[in-house]
Design an enzyme around this catalytic site. Structure first.
Site, PDB file in Angstrom:
ATOM      1  N   CYS A 114       0.828  -1.217   0.000  1.00  0.00           N
ATOM      2  CA  CYS A 114       0.000   0.000   0.000  1.00  0.00           C
ATOM      3  C   CYS A 114       0.859   1.262   0.000  1.00  0.00           C
ATOM      4  O   CYS A 114       0.367   2.357  -0.230  1.00  0.00           O
ATOM      5  CB  CYS A 114      -0.920  -0.003   1.217  1.00  0.00           C
ATOM      6  SG  CYS A 114      -1.920  -1.481   1.317  1.00  0.00           S
ATOM      7  N   HIS A 254      -2.659   6.878   3.832  1.00  0.00           N
ATOM      8  CA  HIS A 254      -3.199   5.648   3.242  1.00  0.00           C
ATOM      9  C   HIS A 254      -4.494   5.303   3.974  1.00  0.00           C
ATOM     10  O   HIS A 254      -4.568   5.345   5.201  1.00  0.00           O
ATOM     11  CB  HIS A 254      -2.179   4.527   3.398  1.00  0.00           C
ATOM     12  CG  HIS A 254      -2.723   3.187   3.060  1.00  0.00           C
ATOM     13  ND1 HIS A 254      -3.493   2.973   1.944  1.00  0.00           N
ATOM     14  CD2 HIS A 254      -2.628   1.980   3.699  1.00  0.00           C
ATOM     15  CE1 HIS A 254      -3.850   1.705   1.905  1.00  0.00           C
ATOM     16  NE2 HIS A 254      -3.348   1.078   2.960  1.00  0.00           N
ATOM     17  N   ASN A 284     -10.057   0.034   1.433  1.00  0.00           N
ATOM     18  CA  ASN A 284      -8.604   0.078   1.270  1.00  0.00           C
ATOM     19  C   ASN A 284      -8.260  -0.286  -0.179  1.00  0.00           C
ATOM     20  O   ASN A 284      -8.377  -1.440  -0.573  1.00  0.00           O
ATOM     21  CB  ASN A 284      -7.963  -0.909   2.251  1.00  0.00           C
ATOM     22  CG  ASN A 284      -6.444  -0.909   2.169  1.00  0.00           C
ATOM     23  OD1 ASN A 284      -5.867  -0.356   1.235  1.00  0.00           O
ATOM     24  ND2 ASN A 284      -5.809  -1.533   3.135  1.00  0.00           N
TER      25      ASN A 284
HETATM   26  N1  COA Z   1     -17.311  -9.225  10.559  1.00  0.00           N
HETATM   27  C1  COA Z   1     -17.662  -9.609  11.793  1.00  0.00           C
HETATM   28  N2  COA Z   1     -16.788 -10.073  12.704  1.00  0.00           N
HETATM   29  C2  COA Z   1     -15.499 -10.142  12.316  1.00  0.00           C
HETATM   30  C3  COA Z   1     -15.065  -9.768  11.043  1.00  0.00           C
HETATM   31  C4  COA Z   1     -16.036  -9.306  10.137  1.00  0.00           C
HETATM   32  N3  COA Z   1     -15.728  -8.900   8.897  1.00  0.00           N
HETATM   33  N4  COA Z   1     -13.731  -9.953  10.963  1.00  0.00           N
HETATM   34  C5  COA Z   1     -13.327 -10.420  12.159  1.00  0.00           C
HETATM   35  N5  COA Z   1     -14.412 -10.553  12.964  1.00  0.00           N
HETATM   36  C6  COA Z   1     -14.447 -11.019  14.338  1.00  0.00           C
HETATM   37  C7  COA Z   1     -13.253 -11.858  14.722  1.00  0.00           C
HETATM   38  O1  COA Z   1     -13.423 -13.195  14.337  1.00  0.00           O
HETATM   39  C8  COA Z   1     -13.227 -11.674  16.222  1.00  0.00           C
HETATM   40  O2  COA Z   1     -14.198 -12.524  16.768  1.00  0.00           O
HETATM   41  P1  COA Z   1     -13.911 -13.298  18.163  1.00  0.00           P
HETATM   42  O3  COA Z   1     -13.702 -12.177  19.169  1.00  0.00           O
HETATM   43  O4  COA Z   1     -15.144 -14.069  18.368  1.00  0.00           O
HETATM   44  O5  COA Z   1     -12.680 -14.106  17.929  1.00  0.00           O
HETATM   45  C9  COA Z   1     -13.720 -10.240  16.423  1.00  0.00           C
HETATM   46  O6  COA Z   1     -14.410  -9.892  15.201  1.00  0.00           O
HETATM   47  C10 COA Z   1     -12.621  -9.248  16.666  1.00  0.00           C
HETATM   48  O7  COA Z   1     -11.631  -9.442  15.680  1.00  0.00           O
HETATM   49  P2  COA Z   1     -10.316  -8.595  15.675  1.00  0.00           P
HETATM   50  O8  COA Z   1      -9.408  -9.135  14.618  1.00  0.00           O
HETATM   51  O9  COA Z   1      -9.779  -8.487  17.083  1.00  0.00           O
HETATM   52  O10 COA Z   1     -10.866  -7.163  15.229  1.00  0.00           O
HETATM   53  P3  COA Z   1     -10.073  -5.809  15.190  1.00  0.00           P
HETATM   54  O11 COA Z   1     -10.774  -4.814  16.003  1.00  0.00           O
HETATM   55  O12 COA Z   1      -8.605  -6.023  15.426  1.00  0.00           O
HETATM   56  O13 COA Z   1     -10.256  -5.389  13.668  1.00  0.00           O
HETATM   57  C11 COA Z   1      -9.132  -5.319  11.561  1.00  0.00           C
HETATM   58  C12 COA Z   1      -9.760  -6.200  12.623  1.00  0.00           C
HETATM   59  C13 COA Z   1      -8.678  -6.202  10.418  1.00  0.00           C
HETATM   60  C14 COA Z   1     -10.175  -4.351  11.059  1.00  0.00           C
HETATM   61  C15 COA Z   1      -7.946  -4.554  12.193  1.00  0.00           C
HETATM   62  O14 COA Z   1      -7.101  -5.445  12.853  1.00  0.00           O
HETATM   63  C16 COA Z   1      -7.167  -3.795  11.172  1.00  0.00           C
HETATM   64  O15 COA Z   1      -7.664  -2.873  10.562  1.00  0.00           O
HETATM   65  N6  COA Z   1      -5.886  -4.116  11.022  1.00  0.00           N
HETATM   66  C17 COA Z   1      -5.046  -3.436  10.063  1.00  0.00           C
HETATM   67  C18 COA Z   1      -5.345  -3.994   8.723  1.00  0.00           C
HETATM   68  C19 COA Z   1      -4.801  -3.149   7.634  1.00  0.00           C
HETATM   69  O16 COA Z   1      -4.709  -1.973   7.751  1.00  0.00           O
HETATM   70  N7  COA Z   1      -4.436  -3.808   6.540  1.00  0.00           N
HETATM   71  C20 COA Z   1      -3.962  -3.175   5.391  1.00  0.00           C
HETATM   72  C21 COA Z   1      -2.645  -2.599   5.614  1.00  0.00           C
HETATM   73  S1  COA Z   1      -2.152  -1.787   4.217  1.00  0.00           S
END
Ligand code: COA
Length: 389
Positions: A114, A254, A284
């Site tokens: 990215c 970004h 994204n």
């Molecule tokens: N819908 C519903 N629930 C979801 C889900 C979705 N799309 N994706 C994950 N979950 C669930 C998980 O399974 C987890 O459930 P559990 O507690 O029963 O195990 C719960 O939601 C929390 O998941 P978690 O991964 O802790 O959520 P988070 O608050 O960390 O958010 C992201 C996840 C991916 C949004 C976050 O980690 C993020 O933005 N990371 C950076 C990613 C990024 O920027 N990538 C590109 C870089 S260029």
């Protein structure tokens, strides 16, 4: 002779097909509420059959060339940043060069996740600043809808397709790129990866069965990394440019997650109106996200001539990059030219001291805050327990 690289043209293209969070509710086990509150995304654009990185790049580039009033035949360099190219080989940049009619123009693609577009912008600027080329077309493009696993709710809700392009031209006047900061930490290479699209796992039935050809992401690791490097890199680049954060009109980050942007904004101590956010509409779009946000900022009148803007990205690699640009789309007038460097030079010593202090504060906060998070959590649960009593 000193040359400066300034942006003279810009354009964007996004596919017409809109995929909302409500549409996603029908595909995977998710909800509009979860996606909005965890990421800030409401909808994203998805390429139609036949739309590719090449076609989207050409559409964005043609607009950018029109704004710059430059013929494709006059182009001297084309760089395309992407992680979801039409083919591994040849580079999509050569296909774009051909479709634009930029006969013989050197063209190459650049992969830095990215962060790619900022890397490409800085790379192209070097060719211009050395006097090697008088102009360059820099594109960020992604066709991620074909690279995400539509059965994996942890990734498929995040990404979208699109392209953004700018034209850089050489200027004798001091303007354009003022400073940059590029970085990489390959020890986390597997935090964001297409495992089955290269030599480690060459094409096989096993790769397909295990869905290794799709994007895999460790969201927590990327989140932690992103919040740290975004604030740090902006602080560093602003200091390097000799400006203070107050001199920056707009930060264009970004668009990966609005919580990441908000955390970085707070650490930098800038008001919300100084941050460009359009993640709600596009999700994204990886290497396309910063140029898309930049073009929208121009269209919305959020940048005016003379402003200084900061581009900041992070992503696969893991990588990060930021750049400060003096925004002067028209050739600066004689009066402005006489004015600009002197004013800048007088302000520099004071600005450097102020920003060094500010930069140190942001770096310290960025490093200390994650260590304090467990304490905050403990304090929160302690309060709750006391309330219950
Ligand atoms: N819908 C519903 N629930 C979801 C889900 C979705 N799309 N994706 C994950 N979950 C669930 C998980 O399974 C987890 O459930 P559990 O507690 O029963 O195990 C719960 O939601 C929390 O998941 P978690 O991964 O802790 O959520 P988070 O608050 O960390 O958010 C992201 C996840 C991916 C949004 C976050 O980690 C993020 O933005 N990371 C950076 C990613 C990024 O920027 N990538 C590109 C870089 S260029």
């Amino acid at each position: 002779m000193t040359w400066y690289a300034r942006i003279t043209g810009w354009g964007k293209y996004v596919p017409g097909r809109v995929l909302t969070n409500f549409d996603l509710e029908k595909i995977v086990d998710t909800s509009d509420e979860w996606i909005r509150t965890r990421t800030g995304i409401r909808e994203r654009r998805i390429a139609a059959p036949g739309e590719t990185c090449c076609s989207m790049s050409v559409a964005a580039a043609q607009k950018a060339l029109e704004v710059a009033r430059l013929n494709p035949t006059d182009l001297e360099l084309i760089i395309v940043a992407t992680s979801s190219p039409d083919y591994l080989v040849p580079s999509v940049a050569s296909m774009v060069q051909d479709r634009l009619g930029a006969r013989g123009t050197p063209a190459f693609s650049l992969v830095a996740g990215c962060t790619g577009w900022v890397y490409a912008l800085v790379t192209a600027s070097q060719f211009i600043q050395t006097g090697a080329y008088r102009n360059a077309l820099v594109i960020g493009t992604e066709h991620l809808s074909v690279g995400v696993d539509w059965t994996d709710r942890t990734t498929c809700v995040l990404f979208g397709d699109g392209s953004g392009a700018v034209v850089l031209e050489a200027s004798e006047q001091p303007t354009g790129l003022m400073a940059f900061d590029l970085g990489s930490d390959g020890s986390d290479y597997d935090a964001l990866i297409f495992p089955g699209c290269g030599g480690v796992h060459p094409p096989s039935h096993e790769v397909i069965d295990q869905r290794l050809h799709y994007l895999r992401m460790d969201g927590h690791r990327v989140f932690k990394f992103a919040t740290r490097v975004m604030a740090d890199s902006v602080a560093k680049v602003v200091t390097a440019s000799g400006l203070t954060i107050d001199d920056i009109a707009l930060i264009i980050p970004h668009q990966a997650n609005d919580r990441i942007i908000e955390l970085a904004r707070r650490r930098l101590g800038v008001p919300p109106e100084k941050i460009m956010v359009n993640i709600d509409r596009y999700g994204n779009t990886s290497a396309a996200s910063i140029p898309l946000a930049f073009v929208e900022a121009i269209e919305e009148g959020r940048i005016k001539p003379g402003d200084r803007v900061v581009f900041v990205g992070f992503g696969a690699g893991l990588t990060w990059a930021s750049a400060v640009f003096h925004w002067e789309p028209q050739e600066p007038t004689a009066i402005a030219v006489a004015d600009w460097p002197i004013r800048e030079r007088l302000a520099q010593p004071i600005a450097r001291a102020r920003t060094a202090l500010w930069s140190a504060r942001v770096s310290l906060a960025t490093r200390i805050e994650p260590l304090l998070l467990p304490l905050y959590a403990f304090a929160g649960s302690y309060k709750k327990r006391r309330k219950k009593k």
